[in-house]
Motif scaffolding. Structure first.
Motif, PDB file in Angstrom:
ATOM      1  N   UNK A 127       0.828  -1.213   0.000  1.00 15.41           N
ATOM      2  CA  UNK A 127       0.000   0.000   0.000  1.00 15.41           C
ATOM      3  C   UNK A 127       0.860   1.260   0.000  1.00 15.41           C
ATOM      4  N   UNK A 128       1.965   1.227   0.742  1.00  8.12           N
ATOM      5  CA  UNK A 128       2.828   2.410   0.814  1.00  8.12           C
ATOM      6  C   UNK A 128       3.469   2.710  -0.542  1.00  8.12           C
ATOM      7  N   UNK A 129       3.856   1.644  -1.268  1.00 10.12           N
ATOM      8  CA  UNK A 129       4.442   1.842  -2.596  1.00 10.12           C
ATOM      9  C   UNK A 129       3.427   2.453  -3.554  1.00 10.12           C
ATOM     10  N   UNK A 130       2.220   1.913  -3.550  1.00  8.43           N
ATOM     11  CA  UNK A 130       1.172   2.428  -4.422  1.00  8.43           C
ATOM     12  C   UNK A 130       0.857   3.876  -4.088  1.00  8.43           C
ATOM     13  N   UNK A 131       0.806   4.209  -2.797  1.00 11.85           N
ATOM     14  CA  UNK A 131       0.492   5.572  -2.366  1.00 11.85           C
ATOM     15  C   UNK A 131       1.565   6.556  -2.836  1.00 11.85           C
ATOM     16  N   UNK A 132       2.830   6.163  -2.685  1.00  9.79           N
ATOM     17  CA  UNK A 132       3.921   7.042  -3.109  1.00  9.79           C
ATOM     18  C   UNK A 132       3.902   7.231  -4.618  1.00  9.79           C
ATOM     19  N   UNK A 133       3.661   6.149  -5.360  1.00 13.11           N
ATOM     20  CA  UNK A 133       3.610   6.234  -6.811  1.00 13.11           C
ATOM     21  C   UNK A 133       2.487   7.155  -7.263  1.00 13.11           C
ATOM     22  N   UNK A 134       1.321   7.019  -6.651  1.00 15.75           N
ATOM     23  CA  UNK A 134       0.193   7.879  -7.014  1.00 15.75           C
ATOM     24  C   UNK A 134       0.473   9.337  -6.662  1.00 15.75           C
ATOM     25  N   UNK A 135       1.130   9.555  -5.528  1.00 16.96           N
ATOM     26  CA  UNK A 135       1.470  10.923  -5.125  1.00 16.96           C
ATOM     27  C   UNK A 135       2.472  11.541  -6.096  1.00 16.96           C
ATOM     28  N   UNK A 136       3.421  10.723  -6.545  1.00 18.24           N
ATOM     29  CA  UNK A 136       4.421  11.207  -7.501  1.00 18.24           C
ATOM     30  C   UNK A 136       3.759  11.569  -8.823  1.00 18.24           C
ATOM     31  N   UNK A 137       2.861  10.708  -9.294  1.00 21.23           N
ATOM     32  CA  UNK A 137       2.162  10.988 -10.549  1.00 21.23           C
ATOM     33  C   UNK A 137       1.313  12.252 -10.417  1.00 21.23           C
TER      34      UNK A 137
END
Length: 479
Positions: free
Chosen positions: A266-276
């Motif tokens: 979940x943390x990886x997905x959250x960071x990726x979405x925040x970066x995008x």
């Protein structure tokens, strides 16, 4: 092992090709391969003046300095006749890069000495971040994400903060700051590497993410396009971001699959979405600016953030001056110690960089690179690929070997085809969206004496190919 064999192959094959070309008469002299300098005319023949056609002989004798230049054309190499000591030396074409010996000199004077200066300054700042506790706080804040990407790194490890600063500097186009931060990260990762001669999983992941070249502000590319009178120098900014972002995702997936990383975190997905979301938001803001506004924004954002990092480091160190006293030092003395370590790192990596760059110099000047480049361009042109795309391929092919060399092709493409041509724009994207793979491997792994890079080189080259393919699709879509 892979890097060593590749180095030997390009070195030995280049030498064989140069000697073979001399003996079959394709080249008149091979001195330029050793002693020539970039853009110097190449000696192709030498004759007695009586052996030349009468009109050339008369023109040379009537010239004030007894030098004749034929077919003056700013876009092509001229043929030059120079009469001296009873013979006429004939020059045609220019040298693509410095010869072996000038490369040795320029590597030290133009590359390593400036790099040592950058290393000294930023390693001094990093020493302040360590003692003041700022790097520890940053590592603690980012540990939940980094332990998913780098499962072998202990929680709150100092390398997390160094990698973060490296990624941020690359993201903002701050090359002079990215390298010192990256080298410090490699040194920190080496401390927890169980096999000191072999690259660890964490080091390979870091290297591949670093080399994927995710860039937000392509300041240098915009500058080159502005100098070439492009109608909108910043119009390649969005294609550069998209291409480099896809390259970074590809690098993460390729290495992650190899290292069996859990992509469902979940943390990886959250960071990726925040970066995008951050990238999209910034692009939306920039898209509403006029040409002057875009140039002003892109030229100042990176510089302001770098100044902010420096100011934060100094102010935070001043506020936490007690920690320096507890370490039996002062803020200034700690900076000097860190700067001294940076100088030592620069000296350590010099032989690795030298060995790689002289091999690349010989490879280019031997003519092998040009033959391979022309062959690939011919292959794609016969497949029906747009000629404007094949004309940009030399930049993509040379980029993994030499940033300066590919930059030369980029500038040449803008001068030859126009800054607003598809060829020039695609060349700009190629230059921005990839890294000088062999230079990066030599510098980073050389700094910690890694001898076995495992699958790092192959993965980085594959990512380069992905970036090239993506750049072609993105450029044809946008332009």
């Amino acid at each position: 092992m892979v890097l060593s064999r590749f180095w030997l192959v390009i070195f030995i094959s280049s030498i064989i090709f140069v000697v073979f070309s001399l003996f079959i008469g394709n080249t008149y002299t091979i001195d330029y391969v050793l002693n020539g300098k970039k853009d110097d005319p190449i000696l192709v023949s030498e004759k007695y003046i009586e052996q030349l056609p009468a009109f050339i002989k008369d023109s040379i004798m009537n010239a004030p300095d007894q030098t004749l230049i034929v077919d003056v054309d700013t876009n092509n190499a001229d043929t030059t006749y120079v009469f001296k000591n009873k013979t006429v030396k004939i020059y045609s074409g220019v040298q693509k890069s410095d010869g072996l010996l000038p490369t040795c000199k320029s590597t030290l004077l133009d590359l390593i000495i400036p790099l040592i200066a950058y290393l000294a300054f930023f390693c001094g700042l990093m020493e302040l971040l360590i003692i003041s506790g700022a790097s520890g706080k940053l590592a603690k804040a980012l540990s939940p994400v980094f332990v998913k990407v780098f499962p072998s790194i202990p929680k709150n490890h100092p390398s997390i903060s160094y990698m973060t600063l490296n990624f941020a500097a690359n993201f903002l186009g701050l090359d002079s700051a990215a390298t010192p931060f990256g080298l410090k990260a490699m040194e920190s990762l080496q401390e927890i590497n169980p096999d000191k001669d072999k690259a660890s999983d964490a080091q390979i992941m870091f290297m591949c993410l670093h080399a994927s070249g995710l860039t937000l502000i392509a300041t240098s590319i915009i500058g080159y396009r502005a100098a070439a009178n492009a109608s909108n120098p910043a119009d390649v900014m969005l294609p550069c971001i998209i291409t480099s972002f896809i390259g970074t995702i590809a690098a993460f997936l390729l290495v992650g699959i190899k290292q069996k990383i859990n992509f469902k975190s979940a943390s990886l997905v959250a960071v990726l979405m925040a970066l995008i979301a951050g990238i999209v938001g910034l692009l939306m803001y920039v898209s509403h600016l006029d040409l002057v506004g875009k140039n002003y924004f892109t030229s100042n954002l990176s510089a302001l953030i770098l100044v902010g990092i420096i100011a934060f480091t100094l102010i935070f160190s001043f506020i936490n001056e007690k920690k320096f006293a507890e370490a039996d030092t002062t803020v200034y003395d700690a900076f000097v110690v860190g700067a001294n370590n940076g100088v030592k790192t620069g000296v350590t990596i010099f032989p690795y960089v030298l060995g790689m760059l002289v091999a690349i110099s010989l490879f280019r000047n031997s003519g092998l690179f040009e033959i391979i480049s022309d062959g690939i361009a011919f292959f794609f042109s016969n497949m029906g690929v747009n000629k404007q795309i094949t004309d940009a391929l030399p930049v993509a092919l040379l980029r993994p070997f030499s940033s300066a060399g590919s930059r030369g092709f980029l500038i040449d493409s803008m001068n030859t085809f126009g800054a607003d041509s598809l060829t020039a724009r695609l060349s700009s994207i190629f230059q921005c969206s990839a890294e000088s793979t062999f230079y990066v491997i030599a510098v980073y792994f050389g700094s910690v004496n890694i001898k076995n890079t495992r699958y790092a080189l192959g993965t980085m080259l594959l990512v380069d190919v992905i970036c090239v393919i993506t750049a072609i699709f993105v450029a044809t879509w946008f332009f």
